[in-house]
Enzyme design. Structure first.
Site, mmCIF file in Angstrom:
data_model
loop_
_atom_site.group_PDB
_atom_site.id
_atom_site.type_symbol
_atom_site.label_atom_id
_atom_site.label_comp_id
_atom_site.label_asym_id
_atom_site.label_seq_id
_atom_site.Cartn_x
_atom_site.Cartn_y
_atom_site.Cartn_z
ATOM 1 N N CYS A 149 0.839 -1.198 0.000
ATOM 2 C CA CYS A 149 0.000 0.000 0.000
ATOM 3 C C CYS A 149 0.873 1.247 0.000
ATOM 4 O O CYS A 149 1.290 1.722 1.061
ATOM 5 C CB CYS A 149 -0.925 -0.030 1.222
ATOM 6 S SG CYS A 149 -2.041 1.366 1.288
ATOM 7 N N CYS A 159 -0.487 4.129 1.964
ATOM 8 C CA CYS A 159 -0.376 4.015 3.427
ATOM 9 C C CYS A 159 1.032 4.345 3.891
ATOM 10 O O CYS A 159 1.225 4.983 4.916
ATOM 11 C CB CYS A 159 -0.659 2.593 3.918
ATOM 12 S SG CYS A 159 -1.987 1.749 3.119
ATOM 13 N N ASP A 160 2.024 3.857 3.157
ATOM 14 C CA ASP A 160 3.395 3.850 3.688
ATOM 15 C C ASP A 160 4.386 4.723 2.929
ATOM 16 O O ASP A 160 5.481 4.989 3.420
ATOM 17 C CB ASP A 160 3.936 2.405 3.669
ATOM 18 C CG ASP A 160 3.056 1.456 4.474
ATOM 19 O OD1 ASP A 160 2.476 1.911 5.470
ATOM 20 O OD2 ASP A 160 2.942 0.278 4.100
#
Ligand code: NAP
Length: 327
Positions: free
Chosen positions: A146, A149-150
């Site tokens: 992701c 997300c990261d």
């Protein structure tokens, strides 16, 4: 001894599950939601409660939030809205069902058994991984599925990163990561991308992106101190190998629907997605069982489409229950 029968049980807690719960609760169906269990296994698989949106950051395309909203907050708000109308929530996974009985029978991981006249499956899908041992070792220490997300984490800033895959997700993730990383190396197993033409054009126009064609990742390299430091690539046309230095590897190689517990119970397609049996209806191969969200949709996969089909599933369930004289 099974508890119930419930009028409707909803399995799953992403936008589809909560929207189904909001509509079912407001229709006096007194829904019971199994939102999933908080376990290490679910964390690793990416199947914790609140679904994939809980793994994202800013959501900018969900109508009604012109300034954007954080994915986890959006899901918490959907959950709160469902609870406000009387939805009951159990923080556990459903691991077995029997849809040949009426009322239907369901069993949770912790051993709770319930029966229900209608069921809405909204268990979503999870990101795929390559299945390498070294990939497992560096999960969350440079290996991620992701980018949104990261990608902005300090470990990836101004350093090279690798994206694996050749579809729209891979291109989207690569373009997103190019904002932070010094260089993005897309590794694709063929000599053509699957992504749409416009996405390909954007990718090729980005000076920070390089594509390594006809290659697969065979090992993630790194150490305990730094996490990922590189990947070993192997050619798919000859046996040559090379090492690419990077601080992270992002997987964008598709998704798997969370339907393991439904095998033999509902018609699934070849990739495991639940089959909707009528156009514009959320009906499945079993009358009284409805499906909503990504678990039945490999095509749109958006929060708003999942919420939309969640609404449809609740309306379909309500009408079916009433036709059967069960409510
Ligand atoms: P996808 O289209 O199925 O692409 C998956 C990619 O991963 C393919 O290029 C595939 O290679 C590769 N792959 C699969 N397994 C692999 C493995 N084990 N090792 C190496 N490579 C592997 O999945 P997606 O990109 O997630 O897209 C899914 C759907 O969502 C599509 O319909 C897409 O258009 C849509 N989507 C749209 C947007 C957008 O429009 N902005 C953004 C994201 C997703 P091959 O090509 O060789 O099969």
């Amino acid at each position: 001894m099974a508890e119930g029968p419930e009028k409707v049980v909803i399995i799953g807690s992403g936008p589809a599950g909560w929207t189904a719960a909001i509509y079912a609760a407001r229709a006096n169906l007194d829904p019971l939601v199994f939102e999933g269990a908080i376990t290490e296994e679910n964390r690793i698989k990416g199947t914790l409660p609140l679904g994939q949106l809980a793994l994202t950051t800013e959501v900018e395309n969900y109508p009604g939030f012109p300034e954007g909203i954080q994915g986890p907050e959006l899901m918490e708000r959907c959950r709160a809205q469902a609870v406000r109308f009387g939805t009951r929530v159990i923080t556990d996974d459903i691991v077995a069902v029997d849809f040949s009985r009426r009322p239907f029978w369901l069993k949770s991981r912790e051993g709770k058994e319930v029966t229900a006249h209608a069921v809405i499956v909204a268990t979503g899908a999870r990101a795929n991984y390559l299945g390498l041992e070294s990939e497992e070792r560096f999960r969350n220490r440079g290996v991620s599925a992701c980018a949104v997300c990261d990608g902005a984490l300090p470990r990836f800033r101004n350093r090279p990163v690798v994206v694996v895959g050749g579809g729209d997700s891979a291109v989207e993730e690569a373009l997103y990561l190019a904002k932070f990383a010094s260089k993005v190396i897309v590794v694709h197993r063929r000599d053509k991308l699957r992504a749409s033409k416009i996405m390909q054009q954007r990718l090729f126009a980005n000076p920070k992106v390089e594509v390594k064609w006809n290659r697969i990742v065979v090992e993630v390299l790194g150490n305990d101190e730094q996490g990922v430091t590189g990947v070993r690539l192997k050619s798919t046309v000859d046996d040559t190998e090379e090492i690419v230095e990077c601080s992270g590897m992002f997987l964008a190689i598709g998704h798997t629907p969370n339907t393991d517990f439904l095998r033999g119970q509902l018609e699934l397609d070849e990739k495991g997605y639940i089959v909707w049996k009528e156009p514009f209806r959320t009906v499945t191969s079993v009358e009284g069982v409805f499906a909503a969200g990504d678990v039945a949709d490999s095509y749109y996969r958006q929060a708003v489409t999942a919420a939309g089909t969640g609404c449809m599933a609740a309306l379909d369930a309500e009408r079916w229950l009433s036709e059967q004289g069960l409510v």
